[in-house]
Design an enzyme around this catalytic site. Structure first.
Site, PDB file in Angstrom:
ATOM      1  N   ARG A 187      46.063 -30.878 -10.113  1.00 37.53           N
ATOM      2  CA  ARG A 187      45.140 -29.771 -10.390  1.00 37.53           C
ATOM      3  C   ARG A 187      43.937 -29.860  -9.462  1.00 37.53           C
ATOM      4  O   ARG A 187      43.294 -30.900  -9.373  1.00 37.53           O
ATOM      5  CB  ARG A 187      44.656 -29.838 -11.851  1.00 37.53           C
ATOM      6  CG  ARG A 187      45.744 -29.582 -12.844  1.00 37.53           C
ATOM      7  CD  ARG A 187      45.671 -28.167 -13.348  1.00 37.53           C
ATOM      8  NE  ARG A 187      46.688 -27.977 -14.385  1.00 37.53           N
ATOM      9  CZ  ARG A 187      46.750 -26.912 -15.148  1.00 37.53           C
ATOM     10  NH1 ARG A 187      45.864 -25.949 -15.030  1.00 37.53           N
ATOM     11  NH2 ARG A 187      47.698 -26.803 -16.049  1.00 37.53           N
ATOM     12  N   HIS A 219      24.808  -3.694 -40.071  1.00 40.86           N
ATOM     13  CA  HIS A 219      25.849  -4.377 -39.301  1.00 40.86           C
ATOM     14  C   HIS A 219      26.902  -5.041 -40.181  1.00 40.86           C
ATOM     15  O   HIS A 219      27.672  -5.866 -39.720  1.00 40.86           O
ATOM     16  CB  HIS A 219      25.209  -5.401 -38.370  1.00 40.86           C
ATOM     17  CG  HIS A 219      24.164  -4.797 -37.480  1.00 40.86           C
ATOM     18  ND1 HIS A 219      24.483  -3.853 -36.512  1.00 40.86           N
ATOM     19  CD2 HIS A 219      22.820  -4.954 -37.430  1.00 40.86           C
ATOM     20  CE1 HIS A 219      23.368  -3.485 -35.903  1.00 40.86           C
ATOM     21  NE2 HIS A 219      22.358  -4.128 -36.441  1.00 40.86           N
ATOM     22  N   ARG A 254      26.748  -7.280 -32.666  1.00 41.32           N
ATOM     23  CA  ARG A 254      27.198  -6.936 -31.311  1.00 41.32           C
ATOM     24  C   ARG A 254      28.661  -6.513 -31.251  1.00 41.32           C
ATOM     25  O   ARG A 254      29.128  -6.031 -30.218  1.00 41.32           O
ATOM     26  CB  ARG A 254      26.931  -8.119 -30.364  1.00 41.32           C
ATOM     27  CG  ARG A 254      25.428  -8.391 -30.241  1.00 41.32           C
ATOM     28  CD  ARG A 254      25.141  -9.536 -29.312  1.00 41.32           C
ATOM     29  NE  ARG A 254      25.532  -9.239 -27.941  1.00 41.32           N
ATOM     30  CZ  ARG A 254      25.413 -10.086 -26.934  1.00 41.32           C
ATOM     31  NH1 ARG A 254      24.918 -11.293 -27.158  1.00 41.32           N
ATOM     32  NH2 ARG A 254      25.788  -9.761 -25.728  1.00 41.32           N
ATOM     33  N   PRO A 277      29.061 -18.657 -31.791  1.00 36.18           N
ATOM     34  CA  PRO A 277      29.651 -19.731 -32.612  1.00 36.18           C
ATOM     35  C   PRO A 277      30.716 -20.497 -31.810  1.00 36.18           C
ATOM     36  O   PRO A 277      31.572 -19.898 -31.168  1.00 36.18           O
ATOM     37  CB  PRO A 277      30.312 -18.977 -33.772  1.00 36.18           C
ATOM     38  CG  PRO A 277      29.703 -17.613 -33.760  1.00 36.18           C
ATOM     39  CD  PRO A 277      29.318 -17.337 -32.339  1.00 36.18           C
ATOM     40  N   GLU A 278      30.618 -21.808 -31.825  1.00 36.68           N
ATOM     41  CA  GLU A 278      31.601 -22.665 -31.171  1.00 36.68           C
ATOM     42  C   GLU A 278      32.521 -23.250 -32.243  1.00 36.68           C
ATOM     43  O   GLU A 278      32.310 -23.022 -33.435  1.00 36.68           O
ATOM     44  CB  GLU A 278      30.886 -23.784 -30.398  1.00 36.68           C
ATOM     45  CG  GLU A 278      30.034 -23.294 -29.242  1.00 36.68           C
ATOM     46  CD  GLU A 278      30.875 -22.853 -28.045  1.00 36.68           C
ATOM     47  OE1 GLU A 278      32.077 -23.178 -28.004  1.00 36.68           O
ATOM     48  OE2 GLU A 278      30.327 -22.176 -27.171  1.00 36.68           O
TER      49      GLU A 278
END
Ligand SMILES: [Zn+2]
Length: 270
Positions: A151, A91, A110, A2-3
């Site tokens: 940077r 789960h 997981r 998931p983002e």
């Protein structure tokens, strides 16, 4: 995984079912997920009303009076609001029982997700040191320009640094750089202020679009299956190394940057 858009979509889907509800009990079916579940969760949540459901980076915060339960979905985590009688699967690690007759169920095959505790008036160490939210006014081209001077990191690595800005994962970084016309390999310190302006706007537009997409697939959150916010056919470069650029037709280049697969157009992105 998931983002940010999926987490925000989850937050928007959950909030109407949680805010104003009282937690009548907490069931922990194991003592830990990625990390041990702190004892405050079992001790402090029961009998408390959920005041708000917030998001910071990819963490969800369930606010109650003494503090916040901090949830992260990890790689495979899922949060659903279900009737309390729904059978428990292998789960399904955590249930928060609500006074509505439903449960907030955390499922995570997981177990890279987590459930932690943040006391009121404190900031959990996982949230300390995070950069601004990309969809707020604190994040813009001037901000990126000022932070990037001197940077040496590639601009894509810089953009994915959670201390710079949170929630810009690999897909969204690749797509935003394409839209802004910036090569991901370019050193962050050599991108102009104007081009950072375009990049910040591209990040905002792409994340907002993905959140709207996620929202449209979420007609009934009680049956939500965690569908991703972005459709494959909408991607210009992510996962398309060797395929033709959708703008100029040239073959997309590919490399690994910061150990993440990266594709870009050597013609459209400089
Ligand atoms: Zn191109």
């Amino acid at each position: 995984m998931p983002e940010l858009p999926e987490v925000e979509t989850t937050r928007r889907g959950l909030a109407p079912h949680l805010v104003g509800r009282r937690i009548t009990g907490v069931t922990l079916r194991r003592p830990d997920l990625r990390w041990p579940i702190p004892r405050e969760i079992k001790k402090l949540l029961p009998q408390q009303e959920i005041l708000a459901v917030r998001r910071r980076a990819k963490y969800l915060l369930l606010d109650i009076e003494p503090g916040s339960a901090l949830l992260h979905l990890g790689m495979s985590g899922m949060l659903r609001v279900l009737p309390a009688s729904t059978p428990v699967g292998a789960h399904d690690h955590v249930d928060m029982v609500l006074d509505s007759g439903r449960v907030l169920r955390f499922t995570d095959p997981r177990r890279f997700g987590c459930l932690l505790w943040q006391a009121s008036g404190t900031t959990h160490e996982l949230l300390a040191g995070l950069g601004p939210e990309p969809l707020t006014d604190d994040f813009d081209g001037h901000y990126l320009y000022e932070l990037s001077r001197k940077r040496k990191a590639p601009v894509k690595t810089f953009l994915m640094d959670q201390g710079i800005v949170v929630g810009v994962g690999n897909i969204y970084a690749a797509e935003a750089l394409f839209r802004a016309g910036i090569a991901p390999t370019r050193l962050a310190g050599t991108v102009s202020r104007e081009r950072y302006g375009r990049l910040a706007q591209a990040v905002k537009d792409i994340l907002a679009h993905a959140i709207r997409r996620g929202g449209t697939t979420l007609r009934d959150f009680l049956n939500a299956d965690g569908a991703p916010g972005y459709f494959e056919q909408e991607l210009f470069v992510y996962g398309r190394e060797g395929e033709p650029c959708k703008t100029c037709g040239r073959r997309l280049r590919g490399d690994r940057l910061g150990n993440r697969a990266t594709a870009w157009c050597g013609h459209c992105q400089r």
